[in-house]
Design a protein around this motif. Structure first.
Motif, PDB file in Angstrom:
ATOM      1  N   UNK A  27       0.475   4.149  -8.111  1.00 54.85           N
ATOM      2  CA  UNK A  27      -0.080   5.485  -7.983  1.00 54.85           C
ATOM      3  C   UNK A  27      -1.141   5.510  -6.876  1.00 54.85           C
ATOM      4  N   UNK A  28      -1.066   6.546  -6.071  1.00 51.03           N
ATOM      5  CA  UNK A  28      -2.054   6.710  -5.009  1.00 51.03           C
ATOM      6  C   UNK A  28      -1.793   5.859  -3.790  1.00 51.03           C
ATOM      7  N   UNK A  29      -0.649   5.177  -3.748  1.00 43.04           N
ATOM      8  CA  UNK A  29      -0.358   4.316  -2.601  1.00 43.04           C
ATOM      9  C   UNK A  29       0.112   5.160  -1.419  1.00 43.04           C
ATOM     10  N   UNK A  30      -0.494   4.940  -0.280  1.00 41.83           N
ATOM     11  CA  UNK A  30      -0.118   5.634   0.948  1.00 41.83           C
ATOM     12  C   UNK A  30       0.246   4.582   1.986  1.00 41.83           C
ATOM     13  N   UNK A  31       1.505   4.501   2.393  1.00 40.52           N
ATOM     14  CA  UNK A  31       1.902   3.452   3.354  1.00 40.52           C
ATOM     15  C   UNK A  31       1.282   3.610   4.731  1.00 40.52           C
ATOM     16  N   UNK A  32       0.636   4.750   4.997  1.00 39.88           N
ATOM     17  CA  UNK A  32      -0.019   4.959   6.286  1.00 39.88           C
ATOM     18  C   UNK A  32      -1.512   4.652   6.241  1.00 39.88           C
ATOM     19  N   UNK A  33      -2.034   4.371   5.062  1.00 36.66           N
ATOM     20  CA  UNK A  33      -3.459   4.088   4.885  1.00 36.66           C
ATOM     21  C   UNK A  33      -3.729   2.626   5.246  1.00 36.66           C
ATOM     22  N   UNK A  34      -4.602   2.402   6.230  1.00 33.25           N
ATOM     23  CA  UNK A  34      -4.857   1.041   6.693  1.00 33.25           C
ATOM     24  C   UNK A  34      -5.566   0.197   5.639  1.00 33.25           C
ATOM     25  N   UNK A  35      -6.152   0.811   4.615  1.00 33.63           N
ATOM     26  CA  UNK A  35      -6.826   0.040   3.576  1.00 33.63           C
ATOM     27  C   UNK A  35      -5.821  -0.700   2.684  1.00 33.63           C
ATOM     28  N   UNK A  36      -4.571  -0.205   2.623  1.00 40.34           N
ATOM     29  CA  UNK A  36      -3.540  -0.890   1.854  1.00 40.34           C
ATOM     30  C   UNK A  36      -2.883  -2.005   2.668  1.00 40.34           C
ATOM     31  N   UNK A  37      -3.115  -2.030   3.956  1.00 38.57           N
ATOM     32  CA  UNK A  37      -2.476  -3.022   4.830  1.00 38.57           C
ATOM     33  C   UNK A  37      -3.331  -4.279   4.916  1.00 38.57           C
ATOM     34  N   UNK A  38      -2.934  -5.181   5.792  1.00 39.39           N
ATOM     35  CA  UNK A  38      -3.689  -6.406   6.006  1.00 39.39           C
ATOM     36  C   UNK A  38      -2.789  -7.624   6.155  1.00 39.39           C
ATOM     37  N   UNK A  39      -3.213  -8.544   7.012  1.00 44.79           N
ATOM     38  CA  UNK A  39      -2.520  -9.820   7.221  1.00 44.79           C
ATOM     39  C   UNK A  39      -1.075  -9.637   7.697  1.00 44.79           C
ATOM     40  N   UNK A  40      -0.807  -8.488   8.351  1.00 45.74           N
ATOM     41  CA  UNK A  40       0.562  -8.245   8.803  1.00 45.74           C
ATOM     42  C   UNK A  40       0.935  -9.112  10.003  1.00 45.74           C
TER      43      UNK A  40
END
Length: 665
Positions: free
Chosen positions: A342-355
């Protein structure tokens, strides 16, 4: 477009669209090889004649046009290839590729049109295509609203374009840019008409290129498919405004150029400041586009359009790479989501990392393009941006006054740009994967993975095009590249300020990167980050100085005023009656006052005419006749006594001599 619509199978539309764009690249490169350093190719066809006014279809391929055509077609090719994978499975794929091809074709039309009417027609077609592509996913209400906003905001600038066409035709009796330029040096110019035309084309460029205060549409345009964003931000929509100003630069007055420079400087700074606090990866890139377009406007305003075109082309490659790279990242992040996230946004950089670990190929291309955006040395972004800053520095040091303020805005924006670039780089590629820390998703987490070759290869190739040697051999020579020297656009040489400009630019780069490194990578300044998030500056940055709210407030005020008038009993009758009373008063004033004075003036003219006629006939002519009669009588007096006999003449002469002697004695 028509060929794609005729094909029944959606599986073939991407191949057809990509093939046609590839053919256009070959054609444009062929034209480029013929006109670069040579004479332009001109095509003129009789189109329309209204009375004595002849309108032709004028197309022109010169050095500037050919290089931009090649750039647009190459970027469009990468977007088509990327889309074939990114949009795979979309039920509206045929409509997507049709609009994508029409979008590219419309930009081709803008570039080759030498007649302003046809440039305006293609200009509007570009706006229509952007409207359709931004709102491509019609089931999304946000996409529909964003498309409407882009369409409405651009209509304001387009109205200015129409006014400019009328002013230019009134001045030059033609709308062919070549003919206007040839007449400009020899015609008697009306300053006011040129000022109106300059304001009109500036408004048009500000709307298309998303300058303050018309910049509100571009961040929301991210609701469209990501490859569309790459095309809009790199090669079509926003580039059209800069191209128009460069083409019309020769007739822009100094006052208009100052306004363009001021708007560009403010936009570059404000948009860079807004990008500092965004978390949507596409929104960060959108604000960066607005800021870089501000640099291009600034370059035109300071009298260096060649550097503006230089930055337009270099920016096209690294910004297309960034948006396609962002699309690859978003596509990969979609794989890690699940129904319970819930609340996940694939464009939000806070959910990203170590890519960098999971997407190494995308990481390489994206990093080089991001370095170009930040203006890191050994990239084309450093070369073109510093060419602009060199001219801005020279203008500020030489002219002073408001140019110093504009110069400060330009260099400050460079520091902000490097800051938000490292901030985004840290969140996407360096820190730990954000969604991995989600308490619910730990057990069902699917790690992101590298996208296929159709998606990462365009990003890597565009990253390669961002390296400095595609423009110059010396990585610190920020002017006199092969591109600037060949496009035939006015260029300013401020070699004496070059070293200082490079030092200041690199210093701003180091300041921005250093602060971002200290805050994000070293993890220092946590207390400052917390206090900043509650400050007014943070709110101004995150909300883009509340420009959207200001527009909404203005619209709501007008709506409420209308609703308030509707609630007044018999308000319509009062309004109609007021209008009737006002019109009756105006009519009566016209009949009894204006017409009275007109009649008095007419009668007075008649009376004065009669008096002048009498004076001329009886006084002037009478005096002339009286003088003539007097001279006739005087002649008779002296002629008759003489007679025709010699004795009489001698006698009269003796008498006259005696009289004279008597008088003298």
């Amino acid at each position: 477009m028509f060929l794609i619509q005729l094909i029944g199978k959606s599986a073939l539309v991407d191949k057809i669209g990509t093939t046609l764009i590839g053919v256009s690249i070959v054609c444009h490169l062929f034209v480029f090889s013929n006109v670069w350093g040579g004479e332009p190719i001109v095509l003129s066809i009789d189109w329309l004649k209204i009375g004595q006014h002849q309108f032709n279809v004028d197309f022109k391929w010169d050095a500037l046009t050919s290089i931009l055509l090649s750039m647009v077609s190459v970027i469009s090719l990468f977007v088509h290839v990327f889309s074939s994978s990114y949009m795979q499975g979309d039920p509206s794929l045929k409509r997507y590729y049709s609009l994508l091809g029409l979008f590219t074709f419309s930009m081709f039309g803008v570039l080759i049109s030498d007649h302003l009417i046809f440039l305006y027609l293609f200009w509007e077609l570009v706006g229509f295509c952007s409207y359709m592509l931004i709102g491509f996913w019609r089931e999304k209400q946000l996409a529909i609203s964003a498309a409407k906003k882009a369409f409405v905001v651009n209509r304001i600038g387009d109205a200015g374009f129409m006014v400019a066409l009328v002013a230019l035709y009134s001045q030059f009796n033609t709308l062919s840019l070549s003919e206007i330029q040839s007449q400009f040096a020899v015609s008697e110019l009306h300053v006011h008409l040129l000022m109106i035309a300059g304001v009109g084309v500036t408004l048009a460029a500000m709307g298309k290129s998303a300058q303050i205060p018309f910049a509100v549409w571009l961040p929301d345009a991210m609701q469209g498919p990501t490859p569309v964003s790459a095309l809009i931000h790199a090669a079509t929509m926003v580039a059209a405004g800069i191209y128009l100003l460069v083409r019309c630069y020769f007739f822009l007055p100094e006052e208009i150029l100052l306004c363009i420079a001021l708007v560009g400087g403010v936009t570059a700074f404000v948009a860079a400041f807004a990008a500092l606090t965004q978390y949507d990866i596409k929104r960060i890139l959108a604000f960066s586009t607005i800021s870089q377009l501000g640099y291009m406007m600034l370059s035109i305003g300071v009298g260096d359009p060649s550097s503006s075109v230089y930055h337009l082309i270099t920016h096209a490659f690294f910004k297309a790479g960034l948006f396609l790279g962002a699309g690859a990242v978003i596509h990969s992040m979609h794989q890690v989501s699940c129904d319970i996230c819930k609340g996940f946004d694939p464009q939000d950089i806070r959910w990203m990392g170590n890519l960098r670990k999971y997407m190494p190929k995308t990481f390489i291309g994206f990093s080089i393009c991001l370095a170009g955006l930040a203006g890191v040395p050994f990239t084309t972004g450093f070369l073109s941006k510093d060419a602009i800053l060199t001219t801005v520095l020279a203008r500020g040091l030489e002219d002073g006054g408001i140019w110093i303020f504009i110069m400060i805005l330009g260099f400050s924006a460079a520091a902000l740009t490097s800051f938000y670039c490292l901030r985004m780089f840290y969140h996407v590629f360096l820190k730990d994967l954000g969604i991995a820390n989600h308490k619910v998703c730990k057990d069902c987490l699917v790690l992101p993975k590298e996208v296929n070759s159709k998606m990462y290869l365009p990003v890597m190739i565009l990253g390669f095009c961002t390296l400095w040697f595609t423009m110059v051999i010396n990585p610190f020579e920020t002017s006199h590249s092969w591109l600037q020297d060949g496009i035939g656009v006015p260029q300013i040489d401020h070699h004496q300020h070059h070293t200082l400009a490079v030092i200041l630019s690199v210093s701003m780069l180091i300041v921005g990167l250093g602060v971002a490194y200290f805050i994000f990578i070293l993890g220092k300044g946590i207390a400052f980050k917390k206090s900043f998030k509650t400050s007014t500056l943070y709110k101004l940055s995150y909300n883009f100085f509340y420009l959207n709210e200001l527009y909404k407030f203005g619209a709501k005020s007008l709506i409420k005023t209308g609703e308030g008038l509707d609630k007044i009993p018999h308000a319509d009758e009062y309004f109609v009656n007021s209008a009737i009373v006002t019109s009756e008063f105006v009519r009566g004033f016209d009949d009894k006052v204006v017409d009275f004075f007109v009649k008095v003036f007419a009668v007075g003219n008649v009376v004065i005419g009669h008096v002048l006629a009498w004076f001329d006939k009886d006084i002037v002519d009478g005096c002339v006749k009286l003088f003539t009669r007097f001279m006739q009588l005087l002649g008779d007096v002296f002629r008759k006594p003489q007679g025709e006999r010699s004795q009489s003449m001698i006698a009269w002469s003796v008498i006259l001599l005696a009289i004279i002697l008597g008088i003298l004695i």
